[in-house]
Scaffold this motif. Sequence first.
Motif, PDB file in Angstrom:
ATOM      1  N   ILE A   1       0.712  -1.129   0.088  1.00 31.36           N
ATOM      2  CA  ILE A   1      -0.051   0.082   0.133  1.00 31.36           C
ATOM      3  C   ILE A   1       1.061   1.341   0.181  1.00 31.36           C
ATOM      4  O   ILE A   1       2.031   1.402   0.686  1.00 31.36           O
ATOM      5  CB  ILE A   1      -0.964   0.036   1.268  1.00 31.36           C
ATOM      6  CG1 ILE A   1      -1.884  -1.227   1.162  1.00 31.36           C
ATOM      7  CG2 ILE A   1      -1.525   1.194   1.308  1.00 31.36           C
ATOM      8  CD1 ILE A   1      -2.524  -1.564   2.487  1.00 31.36           C
ATOM      9  N   LYS A   2       0.432   2.282  -0.968  1.00 31.87           N
ATOM     10  CA  LYS A   2       1.134   3.376  -0.903  1.00 31.87           C
ATOM     11  C   LYS A   2       0.251   4.608  -0.211  1.00 31.87           C
ATOM     12  O   LYS A   2      -1.023   4.736  -0.258  1.00 31.87           O
ATOM     13  CB  LYS A   2       1.397   3.941  -2.381  1.00 31.87           C
ATOM     14  CG  LYS A   2       2.205   5.093  -2.580  1.00 31.87           C
ATOM     15  CD  LYS A   2       2.270   5.465  -4.037  1.00 31.87           C
ATOM     16  CE  LYS A   2       2.843   6.520  -4.517  1.00 31.87           C
ATOM     17  NZ  LYS A   2       3.515   6.870  -5.930  1.00 31.87           N
ATOM     18  N   LEU A   3       1.010   5.402   0.727  1.00 32.05           N
ATOM     19  CA  LEU A   3       0.259   6.377   1.635  1.00 32.05           C
ATOM     20  C   LEU A   3       1.179   7.468   1.299  1.00 32.05           C
ATOM     21  O   LEU A   3       2.304   7.984   1.721  1.00 32.05           O
ATOM     22  CB  LEU A   3      -0.073   5.855   2.891  1.00 32.05           C
ATOM     23  CG  LEU A   3      -0.810   6.890   3.679  1.00 32.05           C
ATOM     24  CD1 LEU A   3      -2.169   7.028   3.356  1.00 32.05           C
ATOM     25  CD2 LEU A   3      -0.749   6.465   5.435  1.00 32.05           C
TER      26      LEU A   3
ATOM     27  N   PHE B   1       1.825  15.989   8.093  1.00 32.32           N
ATOM     28  CA  PHE B   1       1.863  14.463   8.375  1.00 32.32           C
ATOM     29  C   PHE B   1       0.166  14.200   8.076  1.00 32.32           C
ATOM     30  O   PHE B   1      -0.139  13.273   8.728  1.00 32.32           O
ATOM     31  CB  PHE B   1       2.023  14.173   9.792  1.00 32.32           C
ATOM     32  CG  PHE B   1       3.481  14.673  10.040  1.00 32.32           C
ATOM     33  CD1 PHE B   1       4.506  14.330   9.278  1.00 32.32           C
ATOM     34  CD2 PHE B   1       3.920  15.013  11.273  1.00 32.32           C
ATOM     35  CE1 PHE B   1       5.804  14.662   9.445  1.00 32.32           C
ATOM     36  CE2 PHE B   1       5.352  15.503  11.603  1.00 32.32           C
ATOM     37  CZ  PHE B   1       6.223  15.118  10.606  1.00 32.32           C
ATOM     38  N   THR B   2      -0.661  14.655   7.323  1.00 35.12           N
ATOM     39  CA  THR B   2      -2.035  14.483   6.710  1.00 35.12           C
ATOM     40  C   THR B   2      -1.949  13.535   5.943  1.00 35.12           C
ATOM     41  O   THR B   2      -1.148  13.744   4.905  1.00 35.12           O
ATOM     42  CB  THR B   2      -2.635  16.070   6.442  1.00 35.12           C
ATOM     43  OG1 THR B   2      -2.705  16.756   7.540  1.00 35.12           O
ATOM     44  CG2 THR B   2      -4.042  15.475   6.053  1.00 35.12           C
ATOM     45  N   PRO B   3      -2.435  12.596   6.000  1.00 38.74           N
ATOM     46  CA  PRO B   3      -2.298  11.289   4.950  1.00 38.74           C
ATOM     47  C   PRO B   3      -3.345  11.734   3.761  1.00 38.74           C
ATOM     48  O   PRO B   3      -4.307  12.400   3.941  1.00 38.74           O
ATOM     49  CB  PRO B   3      -2.742  10.072   5.661  1.00 38.74           C
ATOM     50  CG  PRO B   3      -3.719  10.764   6.866  1.00 38.74           C
ATOM     51  CD  PRO B   3      -3.151  11.930   7.201  1.00 38.74           C
ATOM     52  N   GLY B   4      -2.873  11.200   2.644  1.00 40.41           N
ATOM     53  CA  GLY B   4      -3.705  11.159   1.549  1.00 40.41           C
ATOM     54  C   GLY B   4      -4.667   9.859   1.404  1.00 40.41           C
ATOM     55  O   GLY B   4      -5.002   9.230   2.273  1.00 40.41           O
ATOM     56  N   CYS B   5      -5.035   9.746   0.094  1.00 39.66           N
ATOM     57  CA  CYS B   5      -5.727   8.283   0.209  1.00 39.66           C
ATOM     58  C   CYS B   5      -4.594   7.096  -0.058  1.00 39.66           C
ATOM     59  O   CYS B   5      -4.013   7.029  -0.875  1.00 39.66           O
ATOM     60  CB  CYS B   5      -6.616   8.510  -1.145  1.00 39.66           C
ATOM     61  SG  CYS B   5      -7.175   7.144  -1.787  1.00 39.66           S
ATOM     62  N   PRO B   6      -4.748   5.957   0.592  1.00 38.48           N
ATOM     63  CA  PRO B   6      -4.120   4.846   0.252  1.00 38.48           C
ATOM     64  C   PRO B   6      -4.422   4.206  -0.731  1.00 38.48           C
ATOM     65  O   PRO B   6      -5.415   4.167  -1.345  1.00 38.48           O
ATOM     66  CB  PRO B   6      -4.559   3.957   1.554  1.00 38.48           C
ATOM     67  CG  PRO B   6      -5.729   4.545   2.164  1.00 38.48           C
ATOM     68  CD  PRO B   6      -5.778   5.617   1.743  1.00 38.48           C
TER      69      PRO B   6
END
Length: 1488
Positions: free
Chosen positions: A340-342, A348-353
């Motif tokens: 999985i790419k994140l 440090f706000t995550p995008g869509c995996p």
Amino acid sequence: MRGHLLGVLVLLKYCICHDVNFDGDIKDFVVGNSTLFVLTDHRLHQMTHDLNEEKRKDITNATHHNRVNILVLFDVNGTLITCGTFEDGYCEVLDINDITNSIHYERKILVGPRKDEKYVAFIDGRYLLVGKKDEDAKAHDTRFSVVTLWNILQSQTGGIFSRVAEGSDAIIQSTVRDVEFIDGFQRVSPSESYLFLNAKTDNENKVLVLWMNSSKGKKKDIIKSLKAATIQCCSDKVRPVLVASTVISSVKAVIWAGVFSAQNQQDPENNALALYDISNVQGRVKGFCPIGETPCSSESDRSIKPLSVVFKYSSMSAVAAVRNGPWIVLFIGTSDGQLIKLVLDEKFTPGCPIVLYKSDDERAVFPKMHFDPVDFKYIYIALRKQLRRVSVVSCANYSSLKDCRAALDPLCGWCLNSHRCSTQDECSDTSWVSIPTNSLQTQLFSFQMAENSFRKITLYLSLSLESTGNPTFSCAFTKDSVKLCDGSEPPSVFPNCSCSFSDQLLYTGGSKVSATVNVGNQNITETLTLRNCSSITDNSPNASYTQCVQCISSGCHWSSSSQSCKWTQGPGPQLNIQDACKYLFSEMVYKDPEILSLKPNKASFHGRNNVLLTGRNLESITKIRLRGDLDCIPKESPVFDRSSDTLRFHIPPSETKGTVKVCVVTPDDRCHGNSIITYSSQPSCTGIQPTVTWSSGGREIHVQGSNMELVDSFSIPFNKKKNETVPKTQYNTSSEDVWFHSPLYGGSGPFKLLMNVGNTTVVCVENFLYKPDPEFTGFSTVQVANDLQVNIQKKTDELNLSMSEVNVTALQGDQKYKCVLEKIESNAVICKIKGQSGVTVDSLNIIIGDMSKNLENRSGLIYLLILVALIVLILLGAAVGVIFHRKSQRQLNERMNKQLEMLESNIRRDIRQEFVDLQTEKSDLIDNVGAIPFLDYKHFALKIFFPEAGPLAAVMIRDIGQDSEKTTVDEKCQAFAALIRDKQFLSCFVHALEEQKNFSIKDKCKVASLLTLALHGDLLYLTEVMEDLLQSLMDQSSNANPKLLLRRTESIVEKLLTNWMSICLYGFLRESVGQPLFLLVSALTQQISKGPVDSVTEKALYTLNEDWLLCQAQDFEALKLKVVFAVGTRGEVSEPLEVNALTCDTIQQVKEKILQTFQRKFGFLYQQIRDIEIEYEREGKFVMLQEVDETSEIRGHVTMLNTLKHYQVGDGACIKVITTKVHAPLRSQSSVKDDENFAVKYFHLVDPDIDTDLSKHPEKKALKFKEMYLTKLLSTKVAVHSFVENLFRSIWGMPNNRAPMAVKYFFDFLDAQAERKKITDPDVLHIWKTNSLPLRFWVNILKNPNFVFSDMEKTPHLDGCLSVIAQAFMDSFSLAEQHLGKHSPTNKLLYAKDIPQYKQEVKSYYSLVKDQTSISSQELKIFLQEESKKHQNEFNESAALRELCKFMLRYFTEVSQKLEQMDAPARLKEDMQNVKELFENMKRSGWS
């Protein structure tokens, strides 16, 4: 077409070049600047970065077992350090360019773990730092060595691989015994080392970080610089175990990412990935200190808390990271084989995996992942035996700037020069347009509306993009295709532009404006809704959430103080709707809804219809939202049948299994509630009862299987126009089956039974039979005591009616009587009218399902008249026949004379032609078949253990999505497992079962296979049990003639021996025998297709089996066809492909040869045969070739299949292949082979059994002798002879002069038993060995190659040829001399000259095996333990134990008596009684 094929081939090449499979599990791997090193169970591999092997080094063998426990790359020194367990430990320094070159070897030193424990090892400046659990500690020890510094250069104090520091050892000790090291690394500037570990005490688990100053010159100083801290995760729940980690490159701080586990595999958020700043580790933790420091108990209260928790998932196993400017890109490996790419932004706000890769099965990703040091666009991941090089960027998938930006991948941007989405290093000397740092929270387009004093409105538009250069940039605004701007605005400057226009445009309300932005050659168009900002709230006394949303989405400014919409002051960021309007949520007029229940709350991945949601305040719900762990965009489903407390919706399909969260959406787009829906595997049928119904329908059909509660309804496709759907009647939770009533169908035949699951159909059974309604012919009555018995005559049928299905009513005038069923026989139904005498029955009404039949009581006179009429007709027919016979006898004699002359001429010609063919035929079989499609071990084993492949076999293996309760070894199974692991009980159990007369051979085989599966995890114990049972079998009085031992499978132990051989020889089968066997089957298939093959009977001119010899082959010619493939709807075609065919081939056979040729050349299947049609180019036009059409020849009632000769297709003809999917109007006809009466209605080369005028068919041979064609058997034998010999010699060959370990061990066991029994006849031993190995195992493999290879169809013809080869194989092991003559069968004669040579080779093989060094018990133990470990968790041990226990319960009394006879301990009977009670309790609770 050429482009399509090229793309597919490039894709195949990419896949092949970027993964490699090894012969053992991957234990570790490291990546150097130019080389990659992979450690498996038995070897060390040296490979290039593109995974081509350069060198390999064996690290263990059968006599010298070794396990490498340290693998560290010393790139600066050009060496690879390996350490292992051989001879009390060793370390070896290898040349990094040639691992077979050993630079230094040090004995008697154990650096790594002795057992298979986790460890951490890396180069710490000038030393090798190793962290591991202290396995040498004594029980009374209170301090344990956990971290050690070792020398790595001979010039260092103490020499290479010394841990001695200045006056003592360089060791960190711990008072905690149970530690597990997970990861560690050295930071270069400043030079410091970090270690991460799990520490387990009696009270709690902790994750610790140890820090040391690596810049110190002395080892002692490095150790003394120790600092430590506790790492905590997380705020929502405690996750006290570290699974994997990685360090993220950073200038100012040390940012570290760790995967933490709550150790609850059922929790969808069991794992959390958190980021920490570990730059300032201070103090100590209790129980960790340098050696010699006392006390070792000082502790600071400092613990490190996460900066951010960025991802939660059920099962993460690995993590790696790369930084790209302010962005961090994380790569997460999971326990179910996903990568999985994140993406994280600077906050440090995550995008869509995004899932980059998913393995075919659920192999966990190895905890260590490494980037390619040369090309960071690739990462190496290991999955059990496979190493893959996976691309971490997919920029090329995006064809426009808009799509490239929408991917939100900081590694991808739009290259203006090359006009494509690419990485920045691929885009030189030009502008590279990418996403800005805030793009995870902003849309591509944002705009603001400002009003100035000149009654003008200015629209400020901004794109969320940034660029490395100054790209050409312009904007255009239109309304209804008319230019909007008046030209007074300033020039556009990337990424901002503006447009000024008159405010009159907005007086009439909202206006839709089209904004087109040009960046380089890319045009992006967006429709903007513009409104007069002042008028949005002017006419409303109270502001609402809807007005706030309307204000911000129109580019206006919302004032929270005045609760009004205003014009903006100029360009600036557009407000976030949720942030600006959230305080207005409470002012919405509706109450917050609640979810109370979902029925049902389980669906297959096909989805489910009509789910009932129960709750409160549901009136305002607009839709349902479902979000899974990896869903970037949640799925949404509309609602219907809505009320205040209930509504219905459809569960949409899902690509993955697992749990998703469900909430209800209100008009303000808020989501309320947090229920769970579980996606599971699709329903699977194991059978239906009954399997047949009658035409009128109405029969109750029970369907058994798993996940049957997910079925919405059933359907039966009677034909293309009629697809009958019947609702599911009821689901039985205890038996896990459903039932329905069969629908009406005015015909008969087998049909598929389909399950409707969501919006998808799943095949339940292939053959659901419709038979004609039961036919009742009459009835009679007889008085029996006070009851009137009615005997109803019926015709025999195959419906197997039950008494509950038949309802009979008797009528006497208007009076009705109930007739109670007594018995149903094949040709009669018997019922009684209770308590009635003297009743005359006028008629009967019989109701069966939806069928109703009335029977009248008729006189017997009509039957007498029919009999008289038949006698008269017979006499008239006999008279006419005598007259006609005399007249035709003369004509027959004349024809016979002519035919005898023709027959003699034909026989002479055929014999001469067969002689010519035998002497001139050439063998041109292809022996290069590409990759061999081996079945994996568990499916191979299943076919051997359960060759009938019934429902039982399907539940014996573990598969993706299988119900965990069905695979968990619960208390009941554990108790029974402990019982069968008592050898005395198991022996009594087996003997008691075999003594029962009703215990069939099928039951014996079943019990043996269940025992094999239940004990597969302990093959050593299974072997011991097998030996004891074999000795007992040899000692039985019934085996007085020892030569008959093991000849058949008539006992449990004989089937057990077959299974044991299959387990132990699977590796040898794949490595040595698999390829010759596959080549032989391929060669046979090719040889058969070289000559005519009858499409109806499947008989062929070229065969090994006389029963399948085609002796009615017409004259034929070989053709070379030029085949092209249609690639579009405008007539485009590919380059021609040359395909060999025969003039006598049917159209179906031509299609098969085209697809086979394509697959052999390109390595993959073009299409399924049902999805293609072929056309023949004649005079510039293409003519469709069909199996049967209006031009087909018809003889009597039989139709001849069309051939190439029928269509006059010549050598070099052009054939075009079209696919029905692309050319929808040209849908193909269904194959005539689908007709159940295919063999009766059609013929090909074998003439139909009807009278035919031979003058109309001169090519037809009137009479054929099979013996004339026996030379074809010989020519086929010659063609495949080399393949047969290669196969035989691979079986009795000796790779490395050693037989497989299982063969040597078992042959020695038989030798020992012969000595024990004082058997001196060498023939007996020869027969024992032959019966146990070739007869019991190899013949099974030879006759069933589909047990070894996937997708291999074993036709009856191929089975016949393999039987001939298998017979020759067994004749090679026979001691009897063959005496053959002219009446001997051809399968014996065919290999008669070869058998003597094979017999000599077999005797030599047996002799070499006997002379080989014996296998020690320790070697066998290691071998069997490794085999068990290789395949752990592949079989459903729980299911096997449950099935075995059924036999124990069935014969409980007999087994108990056997235990008493054998004086077994009383505890065994008590344990058995306990198991019985446990399973009976389970049956009462619903298990069957």
